[in-house]
Write an enzyme that holds these catalytic residues in place. Sequence first.
Site, mmCIF file in Angstrom:
data_model
loop_
_atom_site.group_PDB
_atom_site.id
_atom_site.type_symbol
_atom_site.label_atom_id
_atom_site.label_comp_id
_atom_site.label_asym_id
_atom_site.label_seq_id
_atom_site.Cartn_x
_atom_site.Cartn_y
_atom_site.Cartn_z
ATOM 1 N N ASP A 184 -39.504 0.198 -1.312
ATOM 2 C CA ASP A 184 -39.353 -1.212 -0.939
ATOM 3 C C ASP A 184 -38.988 -1.257 0.550
ATOM 4 O O ASP A 184 -39.032 -0.226 1.246
ATOM 5 C CB ASP A 184 -38.344 -1.935 -1.851
ATOM 6 C CG ASP A 184 -36.894 -1.510 -1.635
ATOM 7 O OD1 ASP A 184 -36.649 -0.590 -0.811
ATOM 8 O OD2 ASP A 184 -35.998 -2.078 -2.282
ATOM 9 N N HIS A 185 -38.594 -2.424 1.043
ATOM 10 C CA HIS A 185 -38.278 -2.564 2.477
ATOM 11 C C HIS A 185 -37.148 -1.626 2.895
ATOM 12 O O HIS A 185 -37.166 -1.081 3.992
ATOM 13 C CB HIS A 185 -37.919 -4.016 2.794
ATOM 14 C CG HIS A 185 -36.852 -4.567 1.892
ATOM 15 N ND1 HIS A 185 -37.114 -4.912 0.568
ATOM 16 C CD2 HIS A 185 -35.539 -4.801 2.090
ATOM 17 C CE1 HIS A 185 -35.990 -5.349 0.016
ATOM 18 N NE2 HIS A 185 -35.013 -5.282 0.907
ATOM 19 N N ARG A 243 -35.884 26.332 -24.258
ATOM 20 C CA ARG A 243 -35.089 25.391 -25.058
ATOM 21 C C ARG A 243 -35.230 23.946 -24.582
ATOM 22 O O ARG A 243 -34.887 23.009 -25.307
ATOM 23 C CB ARG A 243 -33.608 25.806 -25.028
ATOM 24 C CG ARG A 243 -32.927 25.631 -23.679
ATOM 25 C CD ARG A 243 -31.515 26.186 -23.680
ATOM 26 N NE ARG A 243 -30.787 25.865 -22.462
ATOM 27 C CZ ARG A 243 -30.895 26.556 -21.325
ATOM 28 N NH1 ARG A 243 -31.715 27.591 -21.253
ATOM 29 N NH2 ARG A 243 -30.182 26.201 -20.256
ATOM 30 N N HIS A 244 -35.744 23.767 -23.367
ATOM 31 C CA HIS A 244 -35.859 22.410 -22.828
ATOM 32 C C HIS A 244 -37.084 21.662 -23.341
ATOM 33 O O HIS A 244 -37.134 20.440 -23.253
ATOM 34 C CB HIS A 244 -35.874 22.462 -21.294
ATOM 35 C CG HIS A 244 -34.680 23.143 -20.722
ATOM 36 N ND1 HIS A 244 -33.410 22.603 -20.818
ATOM 37 C CD2 HIS A 244 -34.548 24.330 -20.095
ATOM 38 C CE1 HIS A 244 -32.547 23.434 -20.271
ATOM 39 N NE2 HIS A 244 -33.206 24.490 -19.821
ATOM 40 N N CYS A 254 -35.697 3.247 -2.635
ATOM 41 C CA CYS A 254 -35.219 1.895 -2.339
ATOM 42 C C CYS A 254 -33.864 2.064 -1.641
ATOM 43 O O CYS A 254 -33.598 3.136 -1.090
ATOM 44 C CB CYS A 254 -35.153 1.008 -3.582
ATOM 45 S SG CYS A 254 -34.028 1.545 -4.887
ATOM 46 N N GLY A 255 -33.028 1.045 -1.623
ATOM 47 C CA GLY A 255 -31.756 1.174 -0.929
ATOM 48 C C GLY A 255 -30.858 2.213 -1.583
ATOM 49 O O GLY A 255 -30.298 3.092 -0.926
ATOM 50 N N THR A 256 -30.745 2.109 -2.897
ATOM 51 C CA THR A 256 -29.889 3.034 -3.652
ATOM 52 C C THR A 256 -30.674 4.035 -4.488
ATOM 53 O O THR A 256 -30.104 5.032 -4.941
ATOM 54 C CB THR A 256 -29.008 2.240 -4.645
ATOM 55 O OG1 THR A 256 -29.896 1.536 -5.529
ATOM 56 C CG2 THR A 256 -28.095 1.251 -3.930
ATOM 57 N N GLY A 257 -31.915 3.741 -4.743
ATOM 58 C CA GLY A 257 -32.732 4.555 -5.661
ATOM 59 C C GLY A 257 -32.531 4.129 -7.110
ATOM 60 O O GLY A 257 -33.307 4.519 -7.998
ATOM 61 N N ILE A 258 -31.524 3.319 -7.342
ATOM 62 C CA ILE A 258 -31.180 2.943 -8.725
ATOM 63 C C ILE A 258 -32.201 1.977 -9.325
ATOM 64 O O ILE A 258 -32.695 2.184 -10.436
ATOM 65 C CB ILE A 258 -29.752 2.348 -8.797
ATOM 66 C CG1 ILE A 258 -28.712 3.390 -8.367
ATOM 67 C CG2 ILE A 258 -29.457 1.844 -10.200
ATOM 68 C CD1 ILE A 258 -27.304 2.838 -8.176
ATOM 69 N N GLY A 259 -32.514 0.921 -8.584
ATOM 70 C CA GLY A 259 -33.491 -0.050 -9.090
ATOM 71 C C GLY A 259 -34.822 0.619 -9.387
ATOM 72 O O GLY A 259 -35.446 0.363 -10.429
ATOM 73 N N MET A 260 -35.249 1.480 -8.488
ATOM 74 C CA MET A 260 -36.527 2.179 -8.678
ATOM 75 C C MET A 260 -36.481 3.051 -9.936
ATOM 76 O O MET A 260 -37.451 3.088 -10.703
ATOM 77 C CB MET A 260 -36.836 3.061 -7.462
ATOM 78 C CG MET A 260 -37.264 2.287 -6.232
ATOM 79 S SD MET A 260 -38.839 1.430 -6.500
ATOM 80 C CE MET A 260 -39.294 1.078 -4.795
ATOM 81 N N HIS A 268 -34.958 21.445 -16.144
ATOM 82 C CA HIS A 268 -34.501 21.052 -17.481
ATOM 83 C C HIS A 268 -35.188 19.796 -18.021
ATOM 84 O O HIS A 268 -35.455 19.712 -19.218
ATOM 85 C CB HIS A 268 -32.992 20.796 -17.466
ATOM 86 C CG HIS A 268 -32.184 22.042 -17.266
ATOM 87 N ND1 HIS A 268 -30.842 22.110 -17.572
ATOM 88 C CD2 HIS A 268 -32.509 23.259 -16.769
ATOM 89 C CE1 HIS A 268 -30.384 23.328 -17.291
ATOM 90 N NE2 HIS A 268 -31.381 24.040 -16.790
#
Length: 149
Positions: A8-9, A132-133, A65-71, A98
């Site tokens: 994003d911006h 195992r993963h 994005c700003g935090t990466g969280i929204g993305m 993993h």
Amino acid sequence: MRVALGADHAGFEMKQVFKERLREKGVQVLDYGTSCCESVDYPDIALPVARAVATGEADRGVLICGTGIGMSIAANKVRGVRAALCHDVFSARVTREHNDANVLCMGARVIGPGLALEILETWLGTGFSGGRHVSRVKKVTQLDDLRDQ
Ligand code: RB5
């Protein structure tokens, strides 16, 4: 390797840095925008990048994005996507080994471009460990079906 890239911006400038580095390394970049610093909504970018990975058009996706969280929240809504938010090299490596994460999310307002590039390169250069993963990742994939019920 084909990498779908989106920001994003808030992540635009970092996306441009990533794009240049990836091209220097011979990686094919599919740029899903944004193309300038004007404000855009992160889900509008996360969706096409996540879809490109889910359909196989791209091998991996990278979202900023700003935090990466929204993305990461948005990308993980797409069936088959395992998006991981990483701001350190250890997590970037282990989420490949993993979780077989196929989308990497980062926040351009959280870390600088030096660390971000190191995380990107670690993530792209690390393979899934299997073993195992495998069954754990399979169980994660099955959650897509559960959500649709
Ligand atoms: C945009 O201001 C900001 O909310 C966005 O880049 C991101 O951090 C959302 O998770």
